[in-house]
Structure formats: structure tokens, C-alpha cells
Design a protein around this motif. Sequence first.
Motif, PDB file in Angstrom:
ATOM      1  N   GLU A  77       0.496  -1.073   0.077  1.00 40.41           N
ATOM      2  CA  GLU A  77      -0.107  -0.008   0.301  1.00 40.41           C
ATOM      3  C   GLU A  77       1.168   1.237   0.137  1.00 40.41           C
ATOM      4  O   GLU A  77       0.515   2.104  -1.070  1.00 40.41           O
ATOM      5  CB  GLU A  77      -1.346   0.166   1.150  1.00 40.41           C
ATOM      6  N   ALA A  78       2.435   1.119   0.323  1.00 42.53           N
ATOM      7  CA  ALA A  78       2.945   2.425   1.033  1.00 42.53           C
ATOM      8  C   ALA A  78       3.449   2.755  -0.654  1.00 42.53           C
ATOM      9  O   ALA A  78       3.704   4.038  -0.839  1.00 42.53           O
ATOM     10  CB  ALA A  78       3.776   2.476   1.732  1.00 42.53           C
ATOM     11  N   LYS A  79       4.484   1.223  -1.183  1.00 44.77           N
ATOM     12  CA  LYS A  79       4.435   1.781  -2.609  1.00 44.77           C
ATOM     13  C   LYS A  79       3.419   2.068  -3.913  1.00 44.77           C
ATOM     14  O   LYS A  79       3.696   2.814  -4.645  1.00 44.77           O
ATOM     15  CB  LYS A  79       5.330   0.620  -3.237  1.00 44.77           C
ATOM     16  N   LEU A  80       2.430   1.686  -3.623  1.00 45.19           N
ATOM     17  CA  LEU A  80       1.376   1.876  -4.340  1.00 45.19           C
ATOM     18  C   LEU A  80       0.815   3.473  -4.024  1.00 45.19           C
ATOM     19  O   LEU A  80       0.866   4.670  -5.048  1.00 45.19           O
ATOM     20  CB  LEU A  80      -0.013   1.471  -3.877  1.00 45.19           C
ATOM     21  N   ALA A  81       0.922   4.191  -3.228  1.00 40.79           N
ATOM     22  CA  ALA A  81       0.557   5.317  -2.989  1.00 40.79           C
ATOM     23  C   ALA A  81       1.708   6.533  -3.097  1.00 40.79           C
ATOM     24  O   ALA A  81       1.398   7.014  -3.470  1.00 40.79           O
ATOM     25  CB  ALA A  81       0.343   5.501  -1.107  1.00 40.79           C
ATOM     26  N   ALA A  82       3.071   5.909  -3.001  1.00 39.77           N
ATOM     27  CA  ALA A  82       3.923   6.409  -3.199  1.00 39.77           C
ATOM     28  C   ALA A  82       3.725   6.907  -5.122  1.00 39.77           C
ATOM     29  O   ALA A  82       4.387   7.936  -5.546  1.00 39.77           O
ATOM     30  CB  ALA A  82       5.301   6.035  -3.050  1.00 39.77           C
ATOM     31  N   GLN A  83       3.515   5.352  -5.430  1.00 39.23           N
ATOM     32  CA  GLN A  83       3.394   5.864  -7.256  1.00 39.23           C
ATOM     33  C   GLN A  83       2.604   6.409  -7.409  1.00 39.23           C
ATOM     34  O   GLN A  83       2.447   7.401  -8.401  1.00 39.23           O
ATOM     35  CB  GLN A  83       2.942   4.362  -7.384  1.00 39.23           C
ATOM     36  N   GLU A  84       1.512   6.415  -7.058  1.00 35.49           N
ATOM     37  CA  GLU A  84      -0.023   7.578  -7.475  1.00 35.49           C
ATOM     38  C   GLU A  84       0.484   8.781  -7.346  1.00 35.49           C
ATOM     39  O   GLU A  84       0.302   9.441  -7.882  1.00 35.49           O
ATOM     40  CB  GLU A  84      -1.386   7.174  -6.458  1.00 35.49           C
TER      41      GLU A  84
END
Length: 89
Positions: A77-84
Motif C-alpha cells: 500500500e505504501a509503494k502504491l501510494a508513493a507511485q500514485e
Amino acid sequence: MINPAKIEEIAKQISSNMPQGVKNLADTFESKTKQAIQNKLAEMDFVSREEFDIQSKVLIKTREKLTELEAKVAELEAKLAAQENNQPE
């Protein structure tokens, strides 16, 4: 504290001094009572100690796996949020 060995000794003395008819009645009562208790316990849905221990171990392993998976999900989730947010990792 009451000494269990002393109580057992007293019980044996009382038992040895009882008339034979009373002893027979006591033995019959004891065996019938044990049988009735065993029958009632058999009707209940209890598990053996071994089954309980096995399920406890399974639960511990399941909790450990859940903790691992929660950490992985949080990381993803943290990686996805960073990518978004177009933020570098």
C-alpha cells in the motif's frame, strides 16, 4: 494447607472399618456415578488435550502468517501510494 496424603490415609481407615455391605454399596455407587459422569461427558462436545494442543499450535502459526501478510500489505500500500503521488521510493 491440607495434606492430601493425610486425607487419603483417613479415608482408607474409615473405609477399612466399614461393614462389608456398606463397602459394597459404596463401590456400586462409585461405579454407577463414574459411569453416569462418563456418559454425560461423552454427550458433550469436548476435545481431547491433544486436539486442543494441536489447534493451539495451528492458531499460533496462523497468527504469525497473518502478521507477515499484514506487513506485506502495508508495504505494498505504501509503494502504491508513493507511485500514485509520483514520489520516489
